[in-house]
Design a protein around this motif. Structure first.
Motif, short mmCIF file in Angstrom:
data_model
loop_
_atom_site.label_atom_id
_atom_site.label_comp_id
_atom_site.label_asym_id
_atom_site.label_seq_id
_atom_site.Cartn_x
_atom_site.Cartn_y
_atom_site.Cartn_z
N GLU A 1 0.81 -1.21 0.00
CA GLU A 1 0.00 0.00 0.00
C GLU A 1 0.85 1.26 0.00
O GLU A 1 0.47 2.26 -0.58
CB GLU A 1 -0.90 -0.02 1.24
CG GLU A 1 -1.81 1.19 1.36
CD GLU A 1 -2.68 1.09 2.58
OE1 GLU A 1 -3.27 2.12 2.92
OE2 GLU A 1 -2.77 0.00 3.17
N ASN A 2 2.01 1.22 0.62
CA ASN A 2 2.82 2.43 0.78
C ASN A 2 4.05 2.42 -0.10
O ASN A 2 4.97 3.20 0.10
CB ASN A 2 3.23 2.58 2.25
CG ASN A 2 2.03 2.78 3.15
OD1 ASN A 2 1.15 3.54 2.82
ND2 ASN A 2 2.01 2.07 4.26
N GLY B 1 -4.52 2.86 -8.52
CA GLY B 1 -4.65 2.27 -7.19
C GLY B 1 -5.40 0.96 -7.29
O GLY B 1 -6.62 0.94 -7.47
N ASP B 2 -4.68 -0.15 -7.21
CA ASP B 2 -5.29 -1.48 -7.27
C ASP B 2 -5.59 -1.91 -5.84
O ASP B 2 -4.68 -2.12 -5.03
CB ASP B 2 -4.32 -2.45 -7.95
CG ASP B 2 -4.88 -3.87 -8.06
OD1 ASP B 2 -5.95 -4.14 -7.48
OD2 ASP B 2 -4.24 -4.70 -8.72
N ASP B 3 -6.88 -2.10 -5.54
CA ASP B 3 -7.30 -2.38 -4.17
C ASP B 3 -7.26 -3.86 -3.84
O ASP B 3 -8.26 -4.47 -3.50
CB ASP B 3 -8.70 -1.80 -3.93
CG ASP B 3 -8.99 -1.60 -2.45
OD1 ASP B 3 -8.06 -1.67 -1.64
OD2 ASP B 3 -10.16 -1.36 -2.12
N ASN B 4 -6.05 -4.44 -3.99
CA ASN B 4 -5.84 -5.84 -3.64
C ASN B 4 -6.74 -6.78 -4.46
O ASN B 4 -7.45 -7.63 -3.92
CB ASN B 4 -6.05 -6.06 -2.14
CG ASN B 4 -5.51 -7.38 -1.63
OD1 ASN B 4 -6.25 -8.21 -1.10
ND2 ASN B 4 -4.22 -7.60 -1.79
N SER C 1 -1.96 -3.71 0.04
CA SER C 1 -1.66 -5.02 0.62
C SER C 1 -2.91 -5.70 1.18
O SER C 1 -2.96 -6.91 1.33
CB SER C 1 -0.60 -4.90 1.71
OG SER C 1 -1.01 -3.98 2.70
N VAL C 2 -3.92 -4.89 1.51
CA VAL C 2 -5.24 -5.39 1.91
C VAL C 2 -6.29 -4.55 1.20
O VAL C 2 -6.00 -3.45 0.73
CB VAL C 2 -5.46 -5.32 3.44
CG1 VAL C 2 -4.48 -6.23 4.17
CG2 VAL C 2 -5.34 -3.88 3.93
N ASN C 3 -7.50 -5.06 1.11
CA ASN C 3 -8.58 -4.30 0.48
C ASN C 3 -9.05 -3.21 1.44
O ASN C 3 -9.49 -3.50 2.55
CB ASN C 3 -9.74 -5.23 0.12
CG ASN C 3 -10.84 -4.52 -0.64
OD1 ASN C 3 -11.70 -3.88 -0.04
ND2 ASN C 3 -10.82 -4.63 -1.94
#
Length: 306
Positions: A6-7, A58-61, A87-89
């Motif tokens: 995510e970061n 931005g791919d939300d897992n 890394s998580v939704n």
């Protein structure tokens, strides 16, 4: 294939290091859009412009292979795509805020979500040219083709002339297709109001926030395609859910804007009811209903929908 957390961002040479004055950042959030994401990204890569264009995804897992395709595209278009894979939704609202903040260093932000696409290679150039020449406008949007899963097509607005609108018009009805938007960048892209996080109607809220800064311009050219399919956030809901959640969005926006546009939002609720339940009477006093019907008719005539 390796993804990023995510970061973290992929280590690629990136256009934002050499931003020109008119740079456009393109905002794209995606989740399980395997069947659509390549067309969405390539429709942005094909844009013909005299300014820099940078794409933030931005791919939300995603769990269906969307992430693999996004990584492939990053390497196919080196230096042009910035990909963040959560890394998580975290949900569409928080994902949206994160990506908007990454876009905020540009002069303009355009939107194309992972299941939509642009169909005119000069779309961005036309919109930027207009906003560059007209400082009083905050938003430029255009006609969009709605493509349903069964292949049916229809125009989103079907307004045949270029037109100007304002925030009051937008409070009456969310008539702007998100995939068509080009915004000037304002401070709220960096510091979003507290009501925005977790808000289901964040795209409508964003349009209204920008519309308080200036006028809205519509270009009649059809330059994008909005897909309606079972995997869409709104279109996957039942008829009743779509109606009730839409009413909740309007009520939440009314409160967020301190009831400044209360009358317009109330008309928007009546319009939504008529659209979803055309055979039912709205439970208001007869005189009040007649007044609202008259105002609604005037409004629809103003924007060319009657």
């Amino acid at each position: 294939m390796e993804t990023v957390s995510e970061n973290q961002e992929l280590d690629t040479p990136f256009m934002s290091k050499t931003l020109c004055e008119k740079t456009v950042s393109v905002y794209m959030i995606t989740y399980n859009h395997k069947s659509y994401i390549r067309q969405a990204v390539e429709s942005i890569m094909m844009q013909q412009t005299d300014f820099a264009v940078e794409l933030f995804i931005g791919d939300d897992n995603s769990t269906d292979g969307t992430t693999d395709i996004c990584n492939e595209l990053v390497h196919e278009y080196p230096g042009r795509i910035n990909l963040t894979v959560n890394s998580v939704n975290i949900g569409p609202s928080e994902n949206a805020i994160n990506i908007f903040r990454k876009c905020s260093g540009a002069k303009y932000i355009a939107i194309c979500e992972g299941d939509d696409y642009w169909c005119d290679e000069y779309k961005l150039q036309k919109q930027v040219d207009f906003l560059e020449a007209n400082d009083e406008y905050a938003i430029c949007f255009h006609e969009v083709m709605v493509l349903r899963e069964n292949g049916q097509k229809e125009f989103y607005n079907n307004i045949e002339v270029n037109k100007s609108f304002n925030v009051v018009d937008l409070a009456h009805n969310n008539f702007i297709a998100t995939v068509s938007c080009l915004f000037r960048v304002y401070d709220h892209f960096k510091i979003f109001p507290t009501w925005y996080k977790g808000f289901a109607g964040n795209d409508y809220g964003l349009k209204l926030l920008n519309a308080t800064k200036g006028e809205i311009y519509y270009i009649k050219d059809c330059m994008a395609v909005y897909r309606v399919h079972n995997g869409g956030i709104w279109s996957s809901q039942t008829h009743t859910e779509m109606y009730e959640n839409g009413i909740k969005v309007i009520d939440s926006l009314n409160e967020a804007f301190n009831f400044e546009y209360n009358e317009q939002f109330e008309i928007a609720k009546k319009l939504r009811h008529e659209r979803f339940y055309p055979q039912q009477n709205i439970m208001v006093e007869e005189s009040e209903y007649a007044r609202l019907k008259s105002k609604l008719k005037d409004y629809l005539s103003k924007i060319g929908l009657t």
